[in-house]
Design an enzyme around this catalytic site. Structure first.
Site, mmCIF file in Angstrom:
data_model
loop_
_atom_site.group_PDB
_atom_site.id
_atom_site.type_symbol
_atom_site.label_atom_id
_atom_site.label_comp_id
_atom_site.label_asym_id
_atom_site.label_seq_id
_atom_site.Cartn_x
_atom_site.Cartn_y
_atom_site.Cartn_z
ATOM 1 N N GLU A 154 40.818 61.364 44.038
ATOM 2 C CA GLU A 154 41.422 60.170 45.221
ATOM 3 C C GLU A 154 42.388 60.635 46.345
ATOM 4 O O GLU A 154 42.316 60.255 47.259
ATOM 5 C CB GLU A 154 42.386 59.056 44.444
ATOM 6 C CG GLU A 154 41.632 58.410 43.605
ATOM 7 C CD GLU A 154 42.496 57.319 42.778
ATOM 8 O OE1 GLU A 154 43.308 56.883 43.582
ATOM 9 O OE2 GLU A 154 42.036 57.041 41.738
ATOM 10 N N GLU A 183 49.693 61.548 41.988
ATOM 11 C CA GLU A 183 49.309 61.752 43.432
ATOM 12 C C GLU A 183 50.350 62.740 44.063
ATOM 13 O O GLU A 183 49.888 63.224 44.845
ATOM 14 C CB GLU A 183 49.491 60.317 44.025
ATOM 15 C CG GLU A 183 48.418 59.482 43.457
ATOM 16 C CD GLU A 183 48.292 58.174 44.271
ATOM 17 O OE1 GLU A 183 49.211 57.848 44.966
ATOM 18 O OE2 GLU A 183 47.388 57.252 43.876
ATOM 19 N N GLU A 203 51.921 57.342 38.616
ATOM 20 C CA GLU A 203 51.223 57.607 39.967
ATOM 21 C C GLU A 203 52.042 58.555 40.907
ATOM 22 O O GLU A 203 51.392 59.380 41.205
ATOM 23 C CB GLU A 203 51.158 56.043 40.582
ATOM 24 C CG GLU A 203 50.200 55.152 40.344
ATOM 25 C CD GLU A 203 48.806 55.487 40.486
ATOM 26 O OE1 GLU A 203 48.456 56.604 41.076
ATOM 27 O OE2 GLU A 203 47.923 54.704 39.808
ATOM 28 N N PRO A 259 45.868 37.879 50.837
ATOM 29 C CA PRO A 259 44.428 38.165 50.558
ATOM 30 C C PRO A 259 43.608 39.102 51.344
ATOM 31 O O PRO A 259 42.894 40.044 50.837
ATOM 32 C CB PRO A 259 43.380 36.963 50.462
ATOM 33 C CG PRO A 259 44.493 35.754 50.251
ATOM 34 C CD PRO A 259 45.722 36.263 51.053
ATOM 35 N N ASP A 260 44.080 39.343 52.512
ATOM 36 C CA ASP A 260 43.334 40.187 53.182
ATOM 37 C C ASP A 260 44.348 41.711 53.625
ATOM 38 O O ASP A 260 43.816 42.453 54.468
ATOM 39 C CB ASP A 260 43.127 39.609 54.952
ATOM 40 C CG ASP A 260 44.413 39.176 55.507
ATOM 41 O OD1 ASP A 260 45.308 39.103 54.752
ATOM 42 O OD2 ASP A 260 44.353 38.955 56.795
ATOM 43 N N GLY A 293 50.665 55.165 45.155
ATOM 44 C CA GLY A 293 50.837 54.248 44.389
ATOM 45 C C GLY A 293 49.505 53.842 43.629
ATOM 46 O O GLY A 293 48.479 54.697 43.892
#
Length: 151
Positions: free
Chosen positions: A115, A69, A65, A87-88, A49
């Site tokens: 990557e 990938e 993607e 957010p975390d 992703g």
């Protein structure tokens, strides 16, 4: 390099002050195996992703993607697994991840060698659950539980 990336993330956050939108793809081969990629930055297995680029739809991001990938081709979008926006959820930056289960075909191959260091198809019993990158464990659990999550 890590310091530069952290600075870049901070600058982006200050300029845009919005989460980044991305995808998490659960690619299922015709034989039922699930394809994971091995990230180069942390060596962990993960779902393929990435970020939605300007002018792309979620579906076109998934197609791009997958090829970059895994080398695989999208044959069918099965279902939305969830939208994850805590957010975390990703230590690198605040992102909104749209997780989609898809059917794929082809032979696995890594095109984005900067990557990705590996790609492999796993039987469900072989998946490295509990040791995946970011919150990919949750994405797979929600997929196997056949639920759609908003978190």
């Amino acid at each position: 390099m890590n310091r530069l990336w952290n600075l870049f993330q901070s600058v982006l956050g200050l300029i845009f002050h919005h989460p980044i939108t991305g995808t998490s793809i659960i690619p299922v081969l015709p034989d039922g195996r699930i394809v994971l990629i091995q990230r180069r930055d942390n060596g962990k297995w993960a779902l393929p992703g990435g970020m939605v680029e300007w002018g792309e739809t979620i579906e076109s991001t998934i197609q791009r993607e997958l090829v970059e990938e895994t080398g695989l081709q999208l044959t069918k979008v099965d279902r939305l697994v969830g939208v994850y926006s805590a957010p975390d959820r990703d230590r690198r930056f605040h992102s909104i991840c749209v997780a989609i289960a898809v059917q794929v075909t082809g032979k696995t191959a890594v095109e984005d060698t900067l990557e990705i260091q590996g790609v492999q198809a796993f039987e469900r019993s072989e998946l490295p659950i509990g040791h995946l990158s970011a919150d990919n464990d949750r994405h797979l659990q929600d997929y196997f539980d056949n639920v759609t999550t908003l978190a």
